[in-house]
Write an enzyme that holds these catalytic residues in place. Sequence first.
Site, PDB file in Angstrom:
ATOM      1  N   GLU A 158     134.917 147.250  61.478  1.00  0.00           N
ATOM      2  CA  GLU A 158     134.443 145.895  61.194  1.00  0.00           C
ATOM      3  C   GLU A 158     133.265 145.602  62.112  1.00  0.00           C
ATOM      4  O   GLU A 158     133.256 146.012  63.269  1.00  0.00           O
ATOM      5  CB  GLU A 158     135.564 144.877  61.439  1.00  0.00           C
ATOM      6  CG  GLU A 158     136.580 144.891  60.321  1.00  0.00           C
ATOM      7  CD  GLU A 158     137.767 143.976  60.591  1.00  0.00           C
ATOM      8  OE1 GLU A 158     137.631 143.017  61.357  1.00  0.00           O
ATOM      9  OE2 GLU A 158     138.836 144.233  60.025  1.00  0.00           O
ATOM     10  N   PHE A 255     134.351 154.938  73.580  1.00  0.00           N
ATOM     11  CA  PHE A 255     135.736 154.439  73.584  1.00  0.00           C
ATOM     12  C   PHE A 255     136.452 154.607  74.917  1.00  0.00           C
ATOM     13  O   PHE A 255     137.679 154.746  74.941  1.00  0.00           O
ATOM     14  CB  PHE A 255     136.543 155.103  72.449  1.00  0.00           C
ATOM     15  CG  PHE A 255     136.618 154.215  71.257  1.00  0.00           C
ATOM     16  CD1 PHE A 255     135.583 154.151  70.356  1.00  0.00           C
ATOM     17  CD2 PHE A 255     137.721 153.392  71.056  1.00  0.00           C
ATOM     18  CE1 PHE A 255     135.621 153.296  69.278  1.00  0.00           C
ATOM     19  CE2 PHE A 255     137.778 152.525  69.976  1.00  0.00           C
ATOM     20  CZ  PHE A 255     136.721 152.476  69.090  1.00  0.00           C
ATOM     21  N   ILE A 256     135.696 154.638  76.009  1.00  0.00           N
ATOM     22  CA  ILE A 256     136.372 154.708  77.301  1.00  0.00           C
ATOM     23  C   ILE A 256     135.988 153.495  78.165  1.00  0.00           C
ATOM     24  O   ILE A 256     136.001 153.575  79.387  1.00  0.00           O
ATOM     25  CB  ILE A 256     136.102 156.050  78.039  1.00  0.00           C
ATOM     26  CG1 ILE A 256     134.600 156.312  78.191  1.00  0.00           C
ATOM     27  CG2 ILE A 256     136.791 157.204  77.332  1.00  0.00           C
ATOM     28  CD1 ILE A 256     134.285 157.498  79.103  1.00  0.00           C
ATOM     29  N   GLY A 259     138.884 147.010  79.128  1.00  0.00           N
ATOM     30  CA  GLY A 259     138.662 145.648  78.634  1.00  0.00           C
ATOM     31  C   GLY A 259     139.932 144.836  78.630  1.00  0.00           C
ATOM     32  O   GLY A 259     140.818 145.033  79.474  1.00  0.00           O
ATOM     33  N   GLY A 263     142.726 145.121  69.896  1.00  0.00           N
ATOM     34  CA  GLY A 263     143.352 144.231  68.917  1.00  0.00           C
ATOM     35  C   GLY A 263     142.863 144.622  67.540  1.00  0.00           C
ATOM     36  O   GLY A 263     142.560 145.785  67.288  1.00  0.00           O
ATOM     37  N   CYS A 266     143.798 146.998  62.735  1.00  0.00           N
ATOM     38  CA  CYS A 266     144.150 148.414  62.538  1.00  0.00           C
ATOM     39  C   CYS A 266     144.908 149.049  63.701  1.00  0.00           C
ATOM     40  O   CYS A 266     146.034 149.500  63.512  1.00  0.00           O
ATOM     41  CB  CYS A 266     142.890 149.209  62.241  1.00  0.00           C
ATOM     42  SG  CYS A 266     142.175 148.736  60.663  1.00  0.00           S
ATOM     43  N   LYS A 269     148.668 147.903  64.439  1.00  0.00           N
ATOM     44  CA  LYS A 269     149.638 148.192  63.368  1.00  0.00           C
ATOM     45  C   LYS A 269     149.732 149.691  63.096  1.00  0.00           C
ATOM     46  O   LYS A 269     150.802 150.207  62.805  1.00  0.00           O
ATOM     47  CB  LYS A 269     149.319 147.389  62.107  1.00  0.00           C
ATOM     48  CG  LYS A 269     148.381 148.025  61.139  1.00  0.00           C
ATOM     49  CD  LYS A 269     148.325 147.263  59.824  1.00  0.00           C
ATOM     50  CE  LYS A 269     147.132 147.677  58.994  1.00  0.00           C
ATOM     51  NZ  LYS A 269     147.011 149.083  58.688  1.00  0.00           N
ATOM     52  N   LYS A 327     136.755 141.525  68.444  1.00  0.00           N
ATOM     53  CA  LYS A 327     135.587 142.226  68.960  1.00  0.00           C
ATOM     54  C   LYS A 327     134.353 141.520  68.394  1.00  0.00           C
ATOM     55  O   LYS A 327     134.480 140.679  67.491  1.00  0.00           O
ATOM     56  CB  LYS A 327     135.609 143.714  68.583  1.00  0.00           C
ATOM     57  CG  LYS A 327     135.477 143.983  67.096  1.00  0.00           C
ATOM     58  CD  LYS A 327     135.353 145.475  66.856  1.00  0.00           C
ATOM     59  CE  LYS A 327     135.135 145.747  65.382  1.00  0.00           C
ATOM     60  NZ  LYS A 327     135.032 147.152  65.066  1.00  0.00           N
ATOM     61  N   ARG A 334     142.882 139.053  63.947  1.00  0.00           N
ATOM     62  CA  ARG A 334     144.216 139.652  63.908  1.00  0.00           C
ATOM     63  C   ARG A 334     144.476 140.393  65.230  1.00  0.00           C
ATOM     64  O   ARG A 334     143.669 141.209  65.654  1.00  0.00           O
ATOM     65  CB  ARG A 334     144.334 140.604  62.708  1.00  0.00           C
ATOM     66  CG  ARG A 334     144.410 139.850  61.385  1.00  0.00           C
ATOM     67  CD  ARG A 334     144.448 140.772  60.189  1.00  0.00           C
ATOM     68  NE  ARG A 334     143.135 141.234  59.796  1.00  0.00           N
ATOM     69  CZ  ARG A 334     142.884 141.925  58.668  1.00  0.00           C
ATOM     70  NH1 ARG A 334     143.867 142.207  57.840  1.00  0.00           N
ATOM     71  NH2 ARG A 334     141.665 142.318  58.370  1.00  0.00           N
TER      72      ARG A 334
END
Length: 441
Positions: A158, A255-256, A259, A263, A266, A269, A327, A334
């Site tokens: 997204e 992705f390291i 934060g 959330g 995706c 869940k 984000k 969500r």
Amino acid sequence: MKISVVGSGYVGLVTGTCFAETGITVTCVDIDKKKIDDLKNGIIPIYEPGLDDMVKRNVDKGRLFFTTSLKESLADAEVVFIAVGTPPDEDGSADLKYVTGVAREVGTYMDRYIVVVTKSTVPVGTSHKVKKAVQEELSKRNVSIPFDVASNPEFLKEGNAIEDFLKPDRIVCGVESDQAKSILEKLYKPFVLNGHPILFMDIASSELTKYAANAMLATKISFMNDIASLCELVGADVNWVRKGIGSDTRIGNKFIYPGAGYGGSCFPKDVKALIKTSDENGHSLKILKAVEDVNDRQKEVLFHKLNKHFAGNLKGKKIALWGLSFKPNTDDMREAPALVIIEKLIEAGATVRAYDPVAMEESMRRIGNVVEYAKDAYDATIDADALVLVTEWSEFRIINYPMLNKLMRNKVVVDGRNIYDPQEMNENGFKYYCIGKRPLA
Ligand code: NAD
């Protein structure tokens, strides 16, 4: 070629629109009448950069249609994509009622060969359930119409969904027939002109790939958040540690970033659903259980920093909050960390005045007037005892210190995304807290 995309949310609408962009005819279906009416009137139900223009262009060219009737969308369609939601059931497993419901409808209305492609994120074995559901409906009708099922999980993000869909790193397709393979190959050809692969595999592997990808990304985030907590205890700076490990090509620098916890619709869940699938198969995915625990703890970290600063007395404190969406570049809230922080602050007796560039309406829908809504970022800080940055929208990146100095009652900033310079904050008189680094004295 003509296709049908069932479910016109983040994934379905982007998928349908991007396919239409390649020149084929697409009908997007949704059971939500208001959503379809809005789309017909050019109102896009989600915030996704670039989507408005692309929808409009393809509607104007007569390639993109919207309907609430799945039956209507199937006329002449060679492929039907199922892109409906798969929310977590009470026990954490993916709730498949929407997916199998659509499969049944397809079986009820199809009148020629079609490939039924599951694009929703679904556990291993779901495509077989889809096949069974379609077949059962055909049997009820006493007809024998050939069809194939396929799995084609979606990896878009997204906020960058269009770019991700048009230029994917890879396309994963689980198939069990040559006919389905060649139809999907034809459909996706325009998207792999950049040389990135379409990976054809068996259906179970394709279904699992999606969960494994999200679980790996969630693991990277939780790992870094855990290391960040350790950094604070031992006096290290996680930003240096991140750069130090990220420049190792075996690890990589994406992705390291530590934060406020992951959330969105995706990761939470999908991690839950994969744990459940694994448990059901007699294997405990211990790493993922820890990933979840660390994330739950991390979502409270900003609250604990504030609580500690005010020596456990948040009652009556006014907290300014920047960023509500999970984000930047989306209005999706969500499982957003902001929801946890808000809940804890309110519970502790504080008041929250929030601002988000696009998610205020969504926040109002979700939590109503639990928080006050500011008209801009600085309006949120009027008389505030502290400012908490939760979502790193671009417009928050450069601070107007004189303005903040004038507006805030107390000069305290808690930065949940490490976007500000501690030294600069200090020089401007702010007590500054971030993730994975002790505050300057
Ligand atoms: P969403 O909630 O935004 O959209 C789902 C849509 O399906 C809704 O508009 C709903 O009204 C519609 N729907 C439900 N039942 C229907 C039916 N029977 N017929 C027609 N429409 C129906 O969900 P989403 O975020 O687009 O996610 C869809 C799937 O894609 C999920 O499995 C999700 O895990 C997966 N996924 C999401 C993302 C993401 O970033 N959002 C990325 C990759 C994969």
